[in-house]
Scaffold this motif. Structure first.
Motif, PDB file in Angstrom:
ATOM      1  N   PRO A  76      70.591   6.003  23.562  1.00  9.79           N
ATOM      2  CA  PRO A  76      69.277   6.165  22.935  1.00  9.79           C
ATOM      3  C   PRO A  76      69.114   7.596  22.415  1.00  9.79           C
ATOM      4  O   PRO A  76      69.977   8.451  22.652  1.00  9.79           O
ATOM      5  CB  PRO A  76      68.291   5.913  24.086  1.00  9.79           C
ATOM      6  CG  PRO A  76      69.033   6.178  25.343  1.00  9.79           C
ATOM      7  CD  PRO A  76      70.510   6.030  25.025  1.00  9.79           C
ATOM      8  N   GLU A  77      68.047   7.814  21.702  1.00 14.48           N
ATOM      9  CA  GLU A  77      67.670   9.161  21.261  1.00 14.48           C
ATOM     10  C   GLU A  77      66.481   9.604  22.099  1.00 14.48           C
ATOM     11  O   GLU A  77      65.496   8.870  22.207  1.00 14.48           O
ATOM     12  CB  GLU A  77      67.273   9.097  19.783  1.00 14.48           C
ATOM     13  CG  GLU A  77      66.722  10.398  19.223  1.00 14.48           C
ATOM     14  CD  GLU A  77      66.469  10.275  17.736  1.00 14.48           C
ATOM     15  OE1 GLU A  77      67.372  10.604  16.953  1.00 14.48           O
ATOM     16  OE2 GLU A  77      65.371   9.832  17.335  1.00 14.48           O
ATOM     17  N   TYR A  78      66.606  10.766  22.726  1.00 17.03           N
ATOM     18  CA  TYR A  78      65.487  11.372  23.459  1.00 17.03           C
ATOM     19  C   TYR A  78      65.074  12.641  22.714  1.00 17.03           C
ATOM     20  O   TYR A  78      65.870  13.577  22.590  1.00 17.03           O
ATOM     21  CB  TYR A  78      65.912  11.744  24.885  1.00 17.03           C
ATOM     22  CG  TYR A  78      65.899  10.611  25.905  1.00 17.03           C
ATOM     23  CD1 TYR A  78      65.654   9.281  25.558  1.00 17.03           C
ATOM     24  CD2 TYR A  78      66.145  10.902  27.247  1.00 17.03           C
ATOM     25  CE1 TYR A  78      65.651   8.279  26.525  1.00 17.03           C
ATOM     26  CE2 TYR A  78      66.132   9.907  28.212  1.00 17.03           C
ATOM     27  CZ  TYR A  78      65.882   8.592  27.853  1.00 17.03           C
ATOM     28  OH  TYR A  78      65.884   7.608  28.811  1.00 17.03           O
ATOM     29  N   ASN A  79      63.846  12.666  22.255  1.00 20.36           N
ATOM     30  CA  ASN A  79      63.332  13.849  21.565  1.00 20.36           C
ATOM     31  C   ASN A  79      64.285  14.340  20.483  1.00 20.36           C
ATOM     32  O   ASN A  79      64.641  15.511  20.400  1.00 20.36           O
ATOM     33  CB  ASN A  79      62.986  14.941  22.590  1.00 20.36           C
ATOM     34  CG  ASN A  79      61.941  14.447  23.560  1.00 20.36           C
ATOM     35  OD1 ASN A  79      60.888  13.958  23.143  1.00 20.36           O
ATOM     36  ND2 ASN A  79      62.219  14.512  24.860  1.00 20.36           N
ATOM     37  N   ARG A  80      64.753  13.351  19.697  1.00 18.12           N
ATOM     38  CA  ARG A  80      65.630  13.582  18.541  1.00 18.12           C
ATOM     39  C   ARG A  80      67.009  14.118  18.922  1.00 18.12           C
ATOM     40  O   ARG A  80      67.736  14.657  18.082  1.00 18.12           O
ATOM     41  CB  ARG A  80      64.976  14.525  17.512  1.00 18.12           C
ATOM     42  CG  ARG A  80      63.708  13.964  16.884  1.00 18.12           C
ATOM     43  CD  ARG A  80      64.024  12.933  15.811  1.00 18.12           C
ATOM     44  NE  ARG A  80      62.819  12.386  15.205  1.00 18.12           N
ATOM     45  CZ  ARG A  80      62.323  11.179  15.517  1.00 18.12           C
ATOM     46  NH1 ARG A  80      62.920  10.407  16.404  1.00 18.12           N
ATOM     47  NH2 ARG A  80      61.244  10.738  14.918  1.00 18.12           N
ATOM     48  N   SER A  81      67.403  13.940  20.207  1.00 16.50           N
ATOM     49  CA  SER A  81      68.712  14.432  20.610  1.00 16.50           C
ATOM     50  C   SER A  81      69.348  13.512  21.656  1.00 16.50           C
ATOM     51  O   SER A  81      68.871  12.401  21.894  1.00 16.50           O
ATOM     52  CB  SER A  81      68.573  15.870  21.126  1.00 16.50           C
ATOM     53  OG  SER A  81      69.845  16.432  21.382  1.00 16.50           O
ATOM     54  N   VAL A  82      70.431  14.000  22.264  1.00 13.13           N
ATOM     55  CA  VAL A  82      71.190  13.226  23.251  1.00 13.13           C
ATOM     56  C   VAL A  82      70.473  13.291  24.602  1.00 13.13           C
ATOM     57  O   VAL A  82      70.117  14.378  25.045  1.00 13.13           O
ATOM     58  CB  VAL A  82      72.612  13.833  23.391  1.00 13.13           C
ATOM     59  CG1 VAL A  82      73.444  13.063  24.401  1.00 13.13           C
ATOM     60  CG2 VAL A  82      73.306  13.898  22.046  1.00 13.13           C
ATOM     61  N   PRO A  83      70.269  12.164  25.289  1.00 16.92           N
ATOM     62  CA  PRO A  83      69.668  12.222  26.624  1.00 16.92           C
ATOM     63  C   PRO A  83      70.473  13.145  27.550  1.00 16.92           C
ATOM     64  O   PRO A  83      71.706  13.157  27.517  1.00 16.92           O
ATOM     65  CB  PRO A  83      69.739  10.770  27.106  1.00 16.92           C
ATOM     66  CG  PRO A  83      69.738   9.956  25.851  1.00 16.92           C
ATOM     67  CD  PRO A  83      70.538  10.779  24.866  1.00 16.92           C
ATOM     68  N   GLY A  84      69.758  13.912  28.392  1.00 18.24           N
ATOM     69  CA  GLY A  84      70.414  14.864  29.283  1.00 18.24           C
ATOM     70  C   GLY A  84      71.461  14.211  30.173  1.00 18.24           C
ATOM     71  O   GLY A  84      72.505  14.811  30.457  1.00 18.24           O
ATOM     72  N   VAL A  85      71.195  12.990  30.602  1.00 23.23           N
ATOM     73  CA  VAL A  85      72.132  12.329  31.519  1.00 23.23           C
ATOM     74  C   VAL A  85      73.508  12.121  30.860  1.00 23.23           C
ATOM     75  O   VAL A  85      74.550  12.256  31.516  1.00 23.23           O
ATOM     76  CB  VAL A  85      71.518  11.003  32.034  1.00 23.23           C
ATOM     77  CG1 VAL A  85      71.364   9.982  30.913  1.00 23.23           C
ATOM     78  CG2 VAL A  85      72.329  10.427  33.167  1.00 23.23           C
ATOM     79  N   LEU A  86      73.514  11.853  29.568  1.00 25.85           N
ATOM     80  CA  LEU A  86      74.789  11.675  28.866  1.00 25.85           C
ATOM     81  C   LEU A  86      75.455  13.021  28.609  1.00 25.85           C
ATOM     82  O   LEU A  86      76.665  13.178  28.790  1.00 25.85           O
ATOM     83  CB  LEU A  86      74.573  10.908  27.552  1.00 25.85           C
ATOM     84  CG  LEU A  86      75.829  10.681  26.703  1.00 25.85           C
ATOM     85  CD1 LEU A  86      76.922   9.957  27.488  1.00 25.85           C
ATOM     86  CD2 LEU A  86      75.494   9.894  25.441  1.00 25.85           C
ATOM     87  N   LYS A  87      74.657  14.009  28.220  1.00 27.89           N
ATOM     88  CA  LYS A  87      75.226  15.352  27.984  1.00 27.89           C
ATOM     89  C   LYS A  87      75.829  15.897  29.269  1.00 27.89           C
ATOM     90  O   LYS A  87      76.899  16.531  29.259  1.00 27.89           O
ATOM     91  CB  LYS A  87      74.135  16.276  27.442  1.00 27.89           C
ATOM     92  CG  LYS A  87      74.613  17.673  27.072  1.00 27.89           C
ATOM     93  CD  LYS A  87      75.689  17.644  25.998  1.00 27.89           C
ATOM     94  CE  LYS A  87      75.881  19.006  25.331  1.00 27.89           C
ATOM     95  NZ  LYS A  87      76.139  20.086  26.262  1.00 27.89           N
ATOM     96  N   ASN A  88      75.162  15.632  30.400  1.00 30.16           N
ATOM     97  CA  ASN A  88      75.667  16.068  31.700  1.00 30.16           C
ATOM     98  C   ASN A  88      77.048  15.454  31.979  1.00 30.16           C
ATOM     99  O   ASN A  88      77.970  16.148  32.415  1.00 30.16           O
ATOM    100  CB  ASN A  88      74.663  15.655  32.784  1.00 30.16           C
ATOM    101  CG  ASN A  88      75.049  16.136  34.157  1.00 30.16           C
ATOM    102  OD1 ASN A  88      75.284  17.327  34.375  1.00 30.16           O
ATOM    103  ND2 ASN A  88      75.135  15.223  35.106  1.00 30.16           N
ATOM    104  N   ALA A  89      77.183  14.170  31.708  1.00 30.85           N
ATOM    105  CA  ALA A  89      78.469  13.494  31.941  1.00 30.85           C
ATOM    106  C   ALA A  89      79.560  14.096  31.047  1.00 30.85           C
ATOM    107  O   ALA A  89      80.695  14.319  31.493  1.00 30.85           O
ATOM    108  CB  ALA A  89      78.325  11.992  31.676  1.00 30.85           C
TER     109      ALA A  89
END
Ligand code: FNR
Length: 183
Positions: A76-89
């Motif tokens: 999904p898009e969160y606030n026009r960007s990558v969700p933190g949970v995915l960036k963390n992974a």
């Protein structure tokens, strides 16, 4: 040859439409792609202090990426960007420096949103990280799946014929891309 594909879903929500898309694609995948969702919700927050001795969950995740031939991101898009949970992974499996699990693995990106622009912002912010991680990413067809709030039936099937046909086209292109670029 059959390639092992790690499918990463950028939402932890139980009724996630991105997870529904991931499951639909796993079911639609050709025999040459062994697609399976690799979970990311159990991962601790990345902390560089732990690089010499990472938490077990992070080690296990990195190992799962290392043992995969390719990656498919569905987010999904969160606030026009990558969700933190995915960036963390992504950050977890990229470290320590020089020992990234992502290096060279062919990838695909699909963004799914109830909104009209289909998660375009998340899709492209994700691609920015994948450039640095040296992952060859399928360029066409792009998959910005908008208006997806009502896309799946009770069995998790894609209701809309044109979207289902588009996803079949995407999978065929992704299969070719993985075949050409996997090590
Ligand atoms: C959203 N949503 C959203 N949608 C969108 O198209 N662009 C956006 O920037 C955002 N921003 C955003 C931020 C946060 C924190 C949340 C919780 C939600 C809505 C989002 O697309 C919607 O909740 C989807 O259903 C999320 O995907 P899953 O969980 O259904 O896979």
């Amino acid at each position: 040859t059959s390639r092992k594909v790690a499918v990463l879903v950028g939402s932890l929500r139980k009724d996630s439409i991105n997870r529904k898309m991931a499951k639909a694609l796993v079911a639609m995948a050709p025999p040459s792609l062994q697609m399976a969702i690799v979970e990311i919700g159990q991962l601790p927050l990345y902390n560089q202090d732990d690089d010499a001795n990472p938490p077990q969950a992070s080690r296990d995740f990195k190992q799962q990426i290392q043992s995969s031939d390719a990656v498919l991101f569905i987010t999904p898009e969160y606030n026009r960007s990558v969700p933190g949970v995915l960036k963390n992974a992504i950050d977890i499996a990229s470290r320590p420096y020089g020992q990234s699990a992502w290096d060279g693995k062919p990838a695909g990106v699909i963004s799914v949103s109830p909104g009209a622009i289909g998660g375009f912002g998340a899709n492209h912010h994700l691609r920015q990280s994948l450039v640095f991680l040296n992952m060859p990413v399928l360029q066409q067809p792009e998959a910005y799946v908008g208006g997806a709030g009502d896309l799946f039936d009770d069995q998790g099937k894609i209701k809309n014929d044109s979207t289902r046909q588009f996803m079949e086209k995407f999978l065929a292109a992704y299969e070719g891309w993985v075949g050409k670029n996997a090590k």
